[in-house]
Design a protein around this motif. Structure first.
Motif: not given
Length: 212
Positions: A72-81, A83-91, A117-124
């Motif tokens: 159930y994790s979600k992924i997004t990317a910004h400026n070559g980074i 991000y994997i957000l996993d609420f089920e495991n908390g990281f 799920f979206a990303a900018t330079e400073s925030y998710l």
């Protein structure tokens, strides 16, 4: 479940085949990583895994996170980074493609699933989703510098599985029926329009290039 990926060439208006992935996958998510295409999905053993495609070498390679994400994790990317957000495991895990390094942070567990799920330079940004069977209207922002969450202007209605794209200071979302945009600078939502009937509830990618 398939290892096939196609890209729509917007100039020629024709579908182009990518080299097939090494592993067939289902329920895939895609992210653009500045010269790489990242695919996250369930492999043939129904285990979440990641493959990354290099546009310079035209080859696929496996990408191993520090911790295995949940399905159930979600992924997004910004400026070559990535991000994997996993609420089920908390990281939260993020991967810097330029340095080939992973880092991770604890963010607390939640039952929220199927969120945008979206990303900018400073925030998710975490948009909508389903929590314990309820479609959520909430929009949450995660500050990458101080590891803190805050809530922003809510959606007009609960949404599940919204497609999201950051374009400058605007986050555009599509839920398969409506297209809306969120202005980061003024913390306000604006409904753009409904999708034409012939394409409602289809898979939509908000991008200059469409993958399927």
């Amino acid at each position: 479940m398939t290892n096939r990926i196609q890209c729509l060439d917007m100039n020629a208006m024709d579908w182009v085949d990518f080299p097939p992935m090494n592993t067939p996958r289902s329920e895939c998510q895609l992210a653009d990583l500045n010269g790489y295409l990242c695919v996250f999905g369930l492999n043939t053993k129904y285990v979440p895994s990641i493959e990354i495609y290099s546009f310079s070498t035209c080859k696929w390679n496996g990408l191993q996170p520090r911790y295995r994400p949940s399905e159930y994790s979600k992924i997004t990317a910004h400026n070559g980074i990535l991000y994997i957000l996993d609420f089920e495991n908390g990281f939260l895990q993020f991967y810097d493609v330029s340095s080939n390094k992973w880092t991770s942070k604890a963010i607390g567990k939640s039952s929220l699933r199927n969120f945008g799920f979206a990303a900018t330079e400073s925030y998710l940004y975490v948009i909508g989703g389903n929590e314990n069977g309820e479609y959520m209207k909430t929009v949450k922002r995660y500050d990458l510098s101080n590891n803190s969450w805050c809530e922003l202007a809510s959606l007009s209605r609960g949404l599940e599985h919204p497609t999201t794209k950051v374009l400058g200071s605007i986050i555009t979302i599509c839920d398969g029926f409506n297209v809306e945009e969120y202005d980061i600078d003024i913390d306000k939502w604006n409904k753009l329009s409904c999708l034409p009937e012939e394409v409602r509830w289809t898979t939509v990618s908000i991008s200059n290039t469409v993958f399927k």
